[in-house]
Design a protein around this motif. Structure first.
Motif, PDB file in Angstrom:
ATOM      1  N   GLY A 179       0.814  -1.214   0.000  1.00  0.00           N
ATOM      2  CA  GLY A 179       0.000   0.000   0.000  1.00  0.00           C
ATOM      3  C   GLY A 179       0.840   1.252   0.000  1.00  0.00           C
ATOM      4  O   GLY A 179       2.076   1.199  -0.141  1.00  0.00           O
ATOM      5  N   PRO A 180       0.209   2.423   0.132  1.00  0.00           N
ATOM      6  CA  PRO A 180       0.944   3.685   0.083  1.00  0.00           C
ATOM      7  C   PRO A 180       2.001   3.747   1.190  1.00  0.00           C
ATOM      8  O   PRO A 180       1.782   3.212   2.272  1.00  0.00           O
ATOM      9  N   PRO A 181       3.159   4.342   0.871  1.00  0.00           N
ATOM     10  CA  PRO A 181       3.469   5.132  -0.334  1.00  0.00           C
ATOM     11  C   PRO A 181       4.270   4.370  -1.401  1.00  0.00           C
ATOM     12  O   PRO A 181       4.732   4.989  -2.354  1.00  0.00           O
ATOM     13  N   HIS A 182       4.494   3.047  -1.263  1.00  0.00           N
ATOM     14  CA  HIS A 182       5.460   2.366  -2.140  1.00  0.00           C
ATOM     15  C   HIS A 182       4.827   1.783  -3.399  1.00  0.00           C
ATOM     16  O   HIS A 182       5.352   1.951  -4.498  1.00  0.00           O
ATOM     17  N   PHE A 183       3.748   1.024  -3.266  1.00  0.00           N
ATOM     18  CA  PHE A 183       3.019   0.436  -4.402  1.00  0.00           C
ATOM     19  C   PHE A 183       3.875  -0.543  -5.211  1.00  0.00           C
ATOM     20  O   PHE A 183       3.742  -0.639  -6.426  1.00  0.00           O
ATOM     21  N   THR A 184       4.763  -1.253  -4.531  1.00  0.00           N
ATOM     22  CA  THR A 184       5.555  -2.298  -5.195  1.00  0.00           C
ATOM     23  C   THR A 184       4.918  -3.657  -4.915  1.00  0.00           C
ATOM     24  O   THR A 184       4.144  -3.811  -3.959  1.00  0.00           O
ATOM     25  N   GLU A 185       5.251  -4.659  -5.736  1.00  0.00           N
ATOM     26  CA  GLU A 185       4.681  -5.979  -5.522  1.00  0.00           C
ATOM     27  C   GLU A 185       5.211  -6.580  -4.228  1.00  0.00           C
ATOM     28  O   GLU A 185       6.417  -6.546  -3.955  1.00  0.00           O
ATOM     29  N   SER A 186       4.314  -7.131  -3.418  1.00  0.00           N
ATOM     30  CA  SER A 186       4.664  -7.621  -2.090  1.00  0.00           C
ATOM     31  C   SER A 186       5.251  -9.032  -2.159  1.00  0.00           C
ATOM     32  O   SER A 186       4.868  -9.848  -3.003  1.00  0.00           O
ATOM     33  N   THR A 187       6.168  -9.294  -1.224  1.00  0.00           N
ATOM     34  CA  THR A 187       6.761 -10.632  -1.108  1.00  0.00           C
ATOM     35  C   THR A 187       5.982 -11.515  -0.139  1.00  0.00           C
ATOM     36  O   THR A 187       6.338 -12.676   0.059  1.00  0.00           O
ATOM     37  N   VAL A 188       4.942 -10.970   0.487  1.00  0.00           N
ATOM     38  CA  VAL A 188       4.133 -11.752   1.429  1.00  0.00           C
ATOM     39  C   VAL A 188       3.497 -12.935   0.719  1.00  0.00           C
ATOM     40  O   VAL A 188       3.406 -14.039   1.255  1.00  0.00           O
ATOM     41  N   PHE A 189       3.074 -12.698  -0.502  1.00  0.00           N
ATOM     42  CA  PHE A 189       2.360 -13.714  -1.262  1.00  0.00           C
ATOM     43  C   PHE A 189       3.027 -13.871  -2.630  1.00  0.00           C
ATOM     44  O   PHE A 189       3.044 -12.930  -3.425  1.00  0.00           O
ATOM     45  N   PRO A 190       3.596 -15.040  -2.931  1.00  0.00           N
ATOM     46  CA  PRO A 190       4.201 -15.236  -4.255  1.00  0.00           C
ATOM     47  C   PRO A 190       3.124 -15.262  -5.332  1.00  0.00           C
ATOM     48  O   PRO A 190       2.080 -15.896  -5.174  1.00  0.00           O
ATOM     49  N   ARG A 191       3.366 -14.557  -6.422  1.00  0.00           N
ATOM     50  CA  ARG A 191       2.372 -14.433  -7.488  1.00  0.00           C
ATOM     51  C   ARG A 191       1.959 -15.803  -8.041  1.00  0.00           C
ATOM     52  O   ARG A 191       2.800 -16.660  -8.290  1.00  0.00           O
ATOM     53  N   GLU A 192       0.656 -15.981  -8.206  1.00  0.00           N
ATOM     54  CA  GLU A 192       0.115 -17.176  -8.859  1.00  0.00           C
ATOM     55  C   GLU A 192      -0.325 -16.783 -10.259  1.00  0.00           C
ATOM     56  O   GLU A 192      -1.282 -16.030 -10.439  1.00  0.00           O
ATOM     57  N   SER A 193       0.368 -17.274 -11.255  1.00  0.00           N
ATOM     58  CA  SER A 193       0.035 -16.941 -12.636  1.00  0.00           C
ATOM     59  C   SER A 193      -1.128 -17.805 -13.122  1.00  0.00           C
ATOM     60  O   SER A 193      -1.478 -18.809 -12.510  1.00  0.00           O
ATOM     61  N   GLY A 194      -1.698 -17.390 -14.232  1.00  0.00           N
ATOM     62  CA  GLY A 194      -2.793 -18.155 -14.803  1.00  0.00           C
ATOM     63  C   GLY A 194      -4.138 -17.524 -14.535  1.00  0.00           C
ATOM     64  O   GLY A 194      -4.276 -16.586 -13.741  1.00  0.00           O
TER      65      GLY A 194
END
Length: 590
Positions: free
Chosen positions: A21-36
């Protein structure tokens, strides 16, 4: 220790991932992206510490704080998930199916113990509507609607029905928020000439003719929406708002049917909330203080009004292009917005001082949500509501866009949601009216100009409106006044004052100190002379002559527009010169 920044969950054809969330708006490492494209559902727990999602093969639960997988369940078709208030139970729902030979299907509503991962109970729940059981906030009580009955379970023991509320054809129910004593509002639709009604009960007192705390019946109700309030300090719900809707407006005034707003208190009081403008009720929302609520209603441009617990108007925001209202988590800011088929204009109000903060525009938005910190706003354009220009924006309430993401043209965005936090984690901050700085340009929406036919394009533009906009108005009683004047009363008051002023002007004209002024010869038709001769006969003749001249002027205007006049009407016009001369002679002779 300062609270962490809320995360943002993004689900779409690009997969499922989280953004800081603000102010960074970068992808979080808490949850690895699930593609598809297989992720059909995802949800946070009420306190934001757990996260569950279904990927078409399994339903998984992770701890957001520890970043670890807790449980995984083999549920291929799960499309609905919900955590209980204290994270004890995870409820899952799959579409109900029957076998080809007509035998009953298997249970499709499962309740899992989040701690152990075991299935506590399975039910058959055929409809997706109201599929999830309702828990009290302390999870002592759980209820679900089964065949015209509300079944109650205690302490998450789903093998024993602790109590039942039976009424003929119960359509819906809502448990009150807060601790004991628990209350429940039930709705029973009308049939065979009998009215629909909503009743309030206190658990477990359901038996007897006088068991209901309150009862409200109404004939115009095909469906209802029930909204409990919740006192912040006493944490006890005291009233419920009921929006009663009919599918068809028999008067033909509205395509959207007909709606009425009712107020029912647990002390037995009830009232119909009087809305000054006719038309649909688009939205009703309680303030977090639960001492007032806001309603958006009426044919466009819609009105928005704040009411107190006596159902008296406190502040009227006037009219505008709006169909939704959103209070901030702390209740001190209100956003009035026009989404859907409206152009996305938002009005951000300080409801402590009733002062407008900003008016940003979020075009084509299909989703709105306040950030738990009470400072930031999320708007999004999601499929399937809109399949083009999908994306989301993070705003500051002062109108600045802090972050913007547009999905590629060949992709879709399905869901965006904030990580929730418990009340009180983020303290309320002082409201600022100055727009916060931002590196993202604030795009001004292109305003389409109205079509003008070629014959009018070189002529000056005249401002013509279909509707007169009403300005905001404070409806609180002023000192010395018991009640604020209604719109009709104000209109009558203005008429009375205008008549009074006209009488005073007439008296001043009768004064002998003022000399009569003869009418100018060049404009005898437009004279407004109020001269009085003192002779009633002459005054009567003057009045009749002016009346005839006015009628002649109207006939000339009709002829100018191309209307074919009758023979007697043409003869009247020919007499205009003689009538003007007669009027001038009478007035000069005064």
């Amino acid at each position: 220790m300062a609270p962490s920044t809320p995360l943002l969950t993004v689900r779409g054809s690009e997969g499922l991932y989280m953004v800081n969330g603000p102010p960074h708006f970068t992808e979080s490492t808490v949850f690895p992206r699930e593609s598809g494209k297989n992720c059909k559902v995802c949800i946070f727990s009420k306190d934001g510490t757990l996260f569950a999602w279904g990927n078409g093969e399994k339903v998984n639960i992770i701890s957001v704080t520890n970043k670890g997988l807790l449980h995984s369940f083999d549920l291929l078709k799960a499309v609905c998930l919900e955590f209980s208030p204290k994270n004890t139970v995870l409820a899952t729902w799959q579409p109900y199916t029957t076998s080809k030979d007509g035998t009953a299907g298997i249970p499709n509503l499962q309740l899992y113990d989040v701690k152990t991962g075991t299935c506590l109970k399975s039910f058959i729940q055929k409809k997706m509507q109201n599929w999830c059981p309702s828990w009290s906030e302390d999870e002592t009580l759980c209820a679900r609607n089964v065949n015209n009955e509300v079944h109650f379970f205690e302490n998450n023991n789903f093998n024993t029905i602790a109590n039942k509320l039976h009424l003929q054809k119960i359509n819906d129910f809502v448990l009150s928020p807060g601790p004991q004593p628990y209350k429940v509002a039930v709705y029973v639709p009308g049939s065979k000439g009998a009215p629909s009604f909503v009743r309030l009960y206190q658990y477990p007192n359901f038996a007897g003719p006088h068991a209901a705390l309150a009862n409200k019946s109404f004939f115009k109700a095909d469906k209802v929406t029930m909204l409990w309030n919740k006192k912040v300090f006493t944490v006890i719900a005291t009233a419920v708002l009921v929006i009663a809707s009919t599918d068809v407006d028999k008067t033909g005034a509205s395509y959207y049917g007909e709606q009425t707003l009712h107020y029912i208190a647990t002390n037995g009081e009830s009232a119909v909330v009087q809305l000054p403008k006719n038309g649909p009720i688009y939205d009703v929302v309680w303030n977090s203080s639960s001492t007032e609520f806001c309603a958006v209603y009426g044919f466009m441009p819609a009105k928005a009004t704040i009411f107190n617990l006596k159902c008296d108007p406190v502040f009227d925001f006037g009219t505008g292009p709006r169909n939704a209202a959103y209070y901030s988590p702390h209740g001190h800011i209100l956003v009035l917005a026009g989404f859907g088929n409206l152009r996305g204009q938002m009005e951000v109000w300080d409801v402590k001082n009733y002062k407008l903060i900003s008016k940003p525009v979020a075009s084509d938005s299909t989703y709105f949500a306040w950030c738990p910190d009470g400072e930031h706003i999320l708007t999004a354009t999601c499929a399937p509501r809109l399949r083009v220009n999908n994306g989301y924006k993070i705003w500051h309430y002062t109108g600045s866009i802090l972050h913007k993401y547009d999905v590629p043209s060949n992709a879709e965005l399905w869901q965006v949601s904030w990580q929730p936090f418990l009340d009180g984690i983020f303290p309320a901050k002082t409201i600022t009216y100055q727009a916060v700085p931002s590196e993202v340009p604030n795009e001004e929406p292109k305003v389409a100009t109205a079509y003008r036919p070629p014959a009018l394009r070189n002529k000056p533009i005249t401002n013509s409106k279909l509707h007169e906009e009403e300005p905001p108005q404070n409806m609180k009683p002023q000192s010395g006044n018991d009640k604020p004047l209604s719109k009709t009363a104000l209109k009558n008051q203005r008429k009375h004052e205008a008549k009074k002023a006209a009488k005073q002007e007439a008296r001043s004209d009768k004064s002998p100190d003022l000399a009569p002024t003869p009418a100018p010869q060049s404009t005898p038709r437009n004279t407004v002379s109020q001269s009085i001769s003192g002779d009633p006969e002459i005054d009567k003749k003057i009045k009749n002559l002016k009346k005839k001249l006015k009628a002649i002027e109207q006939l000339k205007e009709q002829a100018a527009t191309g209307k074919q006049l009758e023979k007697n009407q043409l003869e009247k016009i020919q007499k205009e010169t003689a009538l003007l001369q007669e009027l001038e002679d009478l007035e000069l002779g005064i």
